[in-house]
Scaffold this motif. Structure first.
Motif, PDB file in Angstrom:
ATOM      1  N   PRO A  46      -4.874  -2.609   7.453  1.00  0.00           N
ATOM      2  CA  PRO A  46      -5.165  -2.787   6.022  1.00  0.00           C
ATOM      3  C   PRO A  46      -6.621  -2.480   5.652  1.00  0.00           C
ATOM      4  O   PRO A  46      -7.543  -2.793   6.399  1.00  0.00           O
ATOM      5  CB  PRO A  46      -4.857  -4.280   5.785  1.00  0.00           C
ATOM      6  CG  PRO A  46      -3.848  -4.612   6.836  1.00  0.00           C
ATOM      7  CD  PRO A  46      -4.261  -3.803   8.045  1.00  0.00           C
ATOM      8  N   ASP A  47      -6.769  -1.830   4.499  1.00  0.00           N
ATOM      9  CA  ASP A  47      -8.077  -1.577   3.885  1.00  0.00           C
ATOM     10  C   ASP A  47      -9.066  -0.880   4.817  1.00  0.00           C
ATOM     11  O   ASP A  47     -10.225  -1.275   4.919  1.00  0.00           O
ATOM     12  CB  ASP A  47      -8.670  -2.887   3.354  1.00  0.00           C
ATOM     13  CG  ASP A  47      -7.780  -3.516   2.299  1.00  0.00           C
ATOM     14  OD1 ASP A  47      -7.346  -2.790   1.382  1.00  0.00           O
ATOM     15  OD2 ASP A  47      -7.503  -4.734   2.396  1.00  0.00           O
ATOM     16  N   GLU A  64       5.365   4.071   6.225  1.00  0.00           N
ATOM     17  CA  GLU A  64       5.253   2.710   5.709  1.00  0.00           C
ATOM     18  C   GLU A  64       3.896   2.556   5.041  1.00  0.00           C
ATOM     19  O   GLU A  64       2.924   3.187   5.452  1.00  0.00           O
ATOM     20  CB  GLU A  64       5.333   1.674   6.847  1.00  0.00           C
ATOM     21  CG  GLU A  64       6.616   1.669   7.613  1.00  0.00           C
ATOM     22  CD  GLU A  64       6.568   0.730   8.817  1.00  0.00           C
ATOM     23  OE1 GLU A  64       5.534   0.056   9.052  1.00  0.00           O
ATOM     24  OE2 GLU A  64       7.566   0.694   9.549  1.00  0.00           O
ATOM     25  N   GLY A  65       3.805   1.676   4.047  1.00  0.00           N
ATOM     26  CA  GLY A  65       2.534   1.410   3.394  1.00  0.00           C
ATOM     27  C   GLY A  65       2.122   2.523   2.450  1.00  0.00           C
ATOM     28  O   GLY A  65       2.954   3.304   1.988  1.00  0.00           O
ATOM     29  N   GLU A  82       6.620  10.176   1.287  1.00  0.00           N
ATOM     30  CA  GLU A  82       5.796  11.210   0.663  1.00  0.00           C
ATOM     31  C   GLU A  82       4.911  11.890   1.702  1.00  0.00           C
ATOM     32  O   GLU A  82       4.595  11.304   2.740  1.00  0.00           O
ATOM     33  CB  GLU A  82       4.966  10.613  -0.467  1.00  0.00           C
ATOM     34  CG  GLU A  82       5.863  10.108  -1.588  1.00  0.00           C
ATOM     35  CD  GLU A  82       5.099   9.531  -2.753  1.00  0.00           C
ATOM     36  OE1 GLU A  82       5.417   9.915  -3.894  1.00  0.00           O
ATOM     37  OE2 GLU A  82       4.200   8.693  -2.531  1.00  0.00           O
ATOM     38  N   ILE A  83       4.519  13.122   1.404  1.00  0.00           N
ATOM     39  CA  ILE A  83       3.782  13.977   2.330  1.00  0.00           C
ATOM     40  C   ILE A  83       2.459  14.385   1.706  1.00  0.00           C
ATOM     41  O   ILE A  83       2.414  14.737   0.523  1.00  0.00           O
ATOM     42  CB  ILE A  83       4.605  15.247   2.659  1.00  0.00           C
ATOM     43  CG1 ILE A  83       5.931  14.864   3.321  1.00  0.00           C
ATOM     44  CG2 ILE A  83       3.806  16.205   3.537  1.00  0.00           C
ATOM     45  CD1 ILE A  83       6.911  16.023   3.440  1.00  0.00           C
ATOM     46  N   VAL A  84       1.401  14.351   2.519  1.00  0.00           N
ATOM     47  CA  VAL A  84       0.087  14.835   2.088  1.00  0.00           C
ATOM     48  C   VAL A  84      -0.282  16.015   2.978  1.00  0.00           C
ATOM     49  O   VAL A  84      -0.230  15.917   4.206  1.00  0.00           O
ATOM     50  CB  VAL A  84      -0.989  13.734   2.213  1.00  0.00           C
ATOM     51  CG1 VAL A  84      -2.355  14.273   1.824  1.00  0.00           C
ATOM     52  CG2 VAL A  84      -0.621  12.516   1.365  1.00  0.00           C
ATOM     53  N   GLN A  99      -1.686  -3.213   2.572  1.00  0.00           N
ATOM     54  CA  GLN A  99      -0.635  -3.419   3.557  1.00  0.00           C
ATOM     55  C   GLN A  99      -0.783  -2.519   4.785  1.00  0.00           C
ATOM     56  O   GLN A  99       0.033  -2.597   5.698  1.00  0.00           O
ATOM     57  CB  GLN A  99       0.752  -3.245   2.918  1.00  0.00           C
ATOM     58  CG  GLN A  99       1.071  -1.813   2.508  1.00  0.00           C
ATOM     59  CD  GLN A  99       0.599  -1.436   1.120  1.00  0.00           C
ATOM     60  OE1 GLN A  99      -0.543  -1.669   0.748  1.00  0.00           O
ATOM     61  NE2 GLN A  99       1.473  -0.839   0.340  1.00  0.00           N
ATOM     62  N   GLY A 100      -1.818  -1.677   4.830  1.00  0.00           N
ATOM     63  CA  GLY A 100      -1.958  -0.729   5.935  1.00  0.00           C
ATOM     64  C   GLY A 100      -0.946   0.394   5.784  1.00  0.00           C
ATOM     65  O   GLY A 100      -0.281   0.513   4.753  1.00  0.00           O
TER      66      GLY A 100
END
Length: 121
Positions: A46-47, A64-65, A82-84, A99-100
């Motif tokens: 997370p973060d 996830e997240g 989703e894809i980056v 949530q990581g």
């Protein structure tokens, strides 16, 4: 190389080379296997935030997240499914949210060969 299926339990995650953040990666397929791409998993606690100069074409699939990827062109945020795409030559900041995140990645060519200072996994 033959057709194979991979799961998160197949990989050993290690801290991202050159980073101090709690971000971990593990290759499942890379230059040692003779194929043209590297395939693996990434886990972002997370973060967390990392700055990367993208030395290869990099595709990240969020499992996830959520993660946000910022570059000179702006910021995109991606969640599960989703894809980056981060093209070679980009300078990015990748940030996980509260949530990581768990991601899968594919790079071309092999990211470890583009970063000779990283150890082989």
């Amino acid at each position: 190389m033959t057709v194979r299926k991979f799961a998160l339990t197949d990989v050993s995650l290690e801290r991202t080379p050159g980073q101090e953040a709690d971000v971990f990666v593990g290759n499942l397929v890379d230059q040692r296997h003779g194929g043209p791409v590297t395939i693996g998993y990434g886990r972002y606690e997370p973060d967390q935030s990392i700055d990367e100069a993208i030395a290869v074409d990099d595709v990240m699939v969020v499992l996830e997240g959520r993660v946000s990827v910022s570059s000179a062109a702006g910021t995109v945020t991606a969640g599960p499914g989703e894809i980056v795409y981060m093209p070679k030559g980009s300078s990015v900041t990748i940030r996980s949210h509260e949530q990581g995140a768990l991601t899968a990645y594919v790079t071309h060519p092999h990211w470890q060969e583009a970063h000779p200072d990283t150890k082989q996994r």
